[in-house]
Structure formats: C-alpha cells, structure tokens
Scaffold this active site. Structure first.
Site, short mmCIF file in Angstrom:
data_model
loop_
_atom_site.label_atom_id
_atom_site.label_comp_id
_atom_site.label_asym_id
_atom_site.label_seq_id
_atom_site.Cartn_x
_atom_site.Cartn_y
_atom_site.Cartn_z
N LYS A 193 110.39 80.51 -18.60
CA LYS A 193 110.15 81.96 -18.61
C LYS A 193 109.91 82.46 -20.04
O LYS A 193 108.95 83.18 -20.31
CB LYS A 193 111.35 82.72 -18.01
CG LYS A 193 111.71 82.34 -16.59
CD LYS A 193 112.85 83.18 -16.05
CE LYS A 193 114.17 83.01 -16.77
NZ LYS A 193 114.77 81.65 -16.67
N ARG A 208 121.48 75.92 -27.71
CA ARG A 208 122.21 77.12 -27.29
C ARG A 208 123.59 76.75 -26.76
O ARG A 208 123.73 75.71 -26.11
CB ARG A 208 121.42 77.83 -26.18
CG ARG A 208 120.50 78.89 -26.73
CD ARG A 208 119.58 79.52 -25.73
NE ARG A 208 120.11 79.78 -24.40
CZ ARG A 208 119.40 80.29 -23.41
NH1 ARG A 208 118.12 80.58 -23.59
NH2 ARG A 208 119.92 80.49 -22.23
P1 AP5 Z 1 112.36 78.13 -21.83
O1 AP5 Z 1 111.05 78.81 -21.96
O2 AP5 Z 1 113.39 78.32 -22.89
O3 AP5 Z 1 112.98 78.44 -20.36
P2 AP5 Z 1 113.65 79.76 -19.80
O4 AP5 Z 1 113.24 79.86 -18.36
O5 AP5 Z 1 113.35 80.93 -20.68
O6 AP5 Z 1 115.16 79.31 -19.88
P3 AP5 Z 1 116.50 80.08 -20.24
O7 AP5 Z 1 117.56 79.02 -20.27
O8 AP5 Z 1 116.33 80.94 -21.45
O9 AP5 Z 1 116.69 80.95 -18.98
P4 AP5 Z 1 117.99 81.54 -18.49
O10 AP5 Z 1 117.49 82.41 -17.42
O11 AP5 Z 1 119.05 80.58 -18.11
O12 AP5 Z 1 118.58 82.24 -19.82
P5 AP5 Z 1 118.59 83.73 -20.36
O13 AP5 Z 1 118.46 83.65 -21.82
O14 AP5 Z 1 117.66 84.60 -19.59
O15 AP5 Z 1 112.08 76.56 -21.63
C1 AP5 Z 1 113.12 75.64 -21.55
C2 AP5 Z 1 112.75 74.33 -22.28
O16 AP5 Z 1 111.69 73.71 -21.58
C3 AP5 Z 1 112.25 74.55 -23.72
O17 AP5 Z 1 112.70 73.49 -24.53
C4 AP5 Z 1 110.73 74.53 -23.59
O18 AP5 Z 1 110.10 74.07 -24.79
C5 AP5 Z 1 110.55 73.56 -22.44
N1 AP5 Z 1 109.38 73.85 -21.61
C6 AP5 Z 1 108.88 75.07 -21.28
N2 AP5 Z 1 107.81 74.93 -20.48
C7 AP5 Z 1 107.65 73.59 -20.30
C8 AP5 Z 1 106.71 72.80 -19.56
N3 AP5 Z 1 105.70 73.37 -18.85
N4 AP5 Z 1 106.85 71.45 -19.59
C9 AP5 Z 1 107.86 70.88 -20.29
N5 AP5 Z 1 108.76 71.55 -21.03
C10 AP5 Z 1 108.66 72.90 -21.01
O19 AP5 Z 1 120.07 84.20 -19.96
C11 AP5 Z 1 121.20 83.60 -20.57
C12 AP5 Z 1 122.46 84.26 -20.01
O20 AP5 Z 1 122.46 85.67 -20.32
C13 AP5 Z 1 122.64 84.20 -18.48
O21 AP5 Z 1 123.21 82.98 -18.08
C14 AP5 Z 1 123.57 85.40 -18.27
O22 AP5 Z 1 124.90 85.09 -18.61
C15 AP5 Z 1 123.06 86.43 -19.26
N6 AP5 Z 1 122.03 87.32 -18.69
C16 AP5 Z 1 120.73 87.46 -19.12
N7 AP5 Z 1 120.09 88.35 -18.37
C17 AP5 Z 1 120.98 88.79 -17.43
C18 AP5 Z 1 120.89 89.71 -16.34
N8 AP5 Z 1 119.73 90.36 -16.07
N9 AP5 Z 1 122.00 89.90 -15.59
C19 AP5 Z 1 123.16 89.27 -15.85
N10 AP5 Z 1 123.31 88.37 -16.85
C20 AP5 Z 1 122.22 88.14 -17.64
#
Ligand code: AP5
Length: 212
Positions: A13, A159
């Site tokens: 994402k 992270r």
């Molecule tokens: P990356 O692009 O980093 O993936 P992502 O989907 O953004 O992953 P996140 O772990 O950031 O998502 P998340 O939803 O768990 O975390 P968030 O920060 O939103 O890609 C991942 C890896 O794969 C990278 O190394 C990249 O290079 C690689 N990659 C990408 N595309 C690829 C491809 N096509 N092929 C191969 N490799 C690839 O949330 C974190 C925490 O915040 C949550 O757990 C929660 O506690 C809190 N939080 C955030 N928003 C909310 C909400 N709305 N409500 C409640 N809690 C929330």
C-alpha cells in the site's frame, strides 16, 4: 481523485500510494506514518499509540477518526487524496462517508490482493527510513549504501512492529476487522481488486488501469 488503499500489512500500500500520489500530485495520507511521526515527536497521541502498534493491534476508532477528520480538512487535501491505512474498520468507513461523502468526486477503493505467505516474506525483508519514511526491501529494492536512506541520508531500519508475533496479529486484525470494509465498498460497487503480486512496476500499471 479520492483514492483509498486497502490491503493486508506488507501488501505494498505504502509503496504504490507514494507513486500514485506523485503521479496525480495529490497528498499520500498514511495513518501508520502519521502515528509513527507522533511517536517520534513524543506527543500524547504517540504515547497512546506506541504500545498498541508494537503489539500489532489497531488503535481506537475514536482516535483515528479524529486524526483523519483534521487531516482531510487541510487545504492540500481539497483537490483529492490517497488514503493508505484508513479506513480499517466498518466504524471508520461509515464515519469517512460522513466526512467526504458529499463531494463531487466519488471515492475509488483499491484492494491489493496478496496472500499471507508472500506478506511474511515481504515484511521480514522490509526496511524503512526513520526520517522520511522511504520504503526499501533488502532483496528487491535495497538502499544503495547499507542501512542509509538514498533520499535523505538518515538511518534505514526495521519497523518495531515487523516482528513475527506482531505481524501475525496485524494479519489477524486485517482478516477480522478490515476485510469487512472491503465488502462494504464492494456492496457500494466502488471496490476495484488489484493483483498485488509481481514486480512493483507491474502492480503500478494494474493500478493505473483499474483507475482509468
Ligand atoms: P509496503 O509498501 O511497506 O506495504 P504496506 O502495505 O504499506 O505495509 P504496512 O506494513 O505499512 O501496512 P500496515 O497496514 O500493516 O501498516 P500501517 O503503517 O498502515 O511494502 C512492504 C514491503 O514489500 C516493502 O519492503 C516493499 O519494498 C516490498 N514490496 C512492495 N511491493 C512489492 C512487490 N510488488 N513485490 C515485492 N516486494 C514488494 O499501520 C501500522 C499500525 O498503525 C497498525 O498495525 C495499527 O496499529 C496502526 N494504525 C494505522 N492506521 C490505523 C487505523 N486506520 N486504525 C487503527 N489503527 C491504525
């Protein structure tokens, strides 16, 4: 363009939302990045969110809705935005309708489809810039200099919520609390499913096609 990215942790994402934001010149609004900034700045929000995020659970709906309400009211979001990580629960999705529902541009919801086994591999090799949030992957897209961000020169780190236990809990939260959000948008006929497997450029092309 008002775009929402839905997908499991590590589905790409953030990677794709950054590209799309630059392509359409609209802000990339990542609730995860906003919470990590609050933690780095030591604010009250950061203090509350830190232990919840580290465990892999979701931060409360009330807190998240407040953050998004304030962020979407800012001038740069009036011409469109990309939401990455919000909404993550049905309560958040319904509140978002109240915040943006009356605009002339309809919401477009993209769901990145990536199976759980690929997620674990991606997350274990992910590294993120502690300063600017640039995302790397140790095999597919490593920084040019080991552990140093290509863009800003700050440290590139794993992270704190990318450990096995927290990832398992984040996947659980996705299946239990966020997949119903995808169904909510499917029922409204605004959900577009995009295969998230394959090189980053190919996934981006699919996303562009699904928005055309
Ligand atoms: P990356 O692009 O980093 O993936 P992502 O989907 O953004 O992953 P996140 O772990 O950031 O998502 P998340 O939803 O768990 O975390 P968030 O920060 O939103 O890609 C991942 C890896 O794969 C990278 O190394 C990249 O290079 C690689 N990659 C990408 N595309 C690829 C491809 N096509 N092929 C191969 N490799 C690839 O949330 C974190 C925490 O915040 C949550 O757990 C929660 O506690 C809190 N939080 C955030 N928003 C909310 C909400 N709305 N409500 C409640 N809690 C929330």
């Amino acid at each position: 363009m008002k775009i929402i990215f839905i997908g499991p942790p590590g589905s790409g994402k953030g990677t794709q939302a950054k590209r799309l934001a630059s392509r359409f010149a609209i802000p990339h609004i990542s609730t995860g990045d906003m919470l990590r900034e609050a933690i780095a700045e030591g604010t009250e929000l950061g203090r509350q969110a830190a232990p919840i995020m580290a465990s892999g659970a979701l931060v409360s709906d009330d807190l998240m809705i407040g953050i998004i309400n304030d962020r979407l009211a800012k001038a740069d979001a009036q011409g469109g935005f990309i939401l990455d990580g919000f909404p993550r629960t049905l309560v958040q999705a319904e509140k978002l309708d109240g915040i943006v529902g009356n605009g002339s541009d309809p919401l477009r919801v993209l769901q990145l489809l990536v199976p759980d086994d690929a997620i674990v591999r991606r997350i274990s090799l992910r590294r993120t810039c502690a300063q600017c949030g640039a995302i790397y992957h140790l095999e597919n897209d490593p920084p040019k200099t080991d552990s140093v961000c290509d863009r800003c020169g700050a440290a590139v780190i794993a992270r704190p919520d990318d450990n096995e236990e927290a990832v398992r809990k984040r996947l659980e939260a996705f299946h239990r609390q966020t997949l119903p959000v995808a169904t909510y948008y499917k029922t409204k006929r605004i959900l577009r499913e995009v295969d998230g497997i394959g090189p980053v450029d190919e996934v981006f092309e699919r996303i562009e096609q699904s928005l055309a």
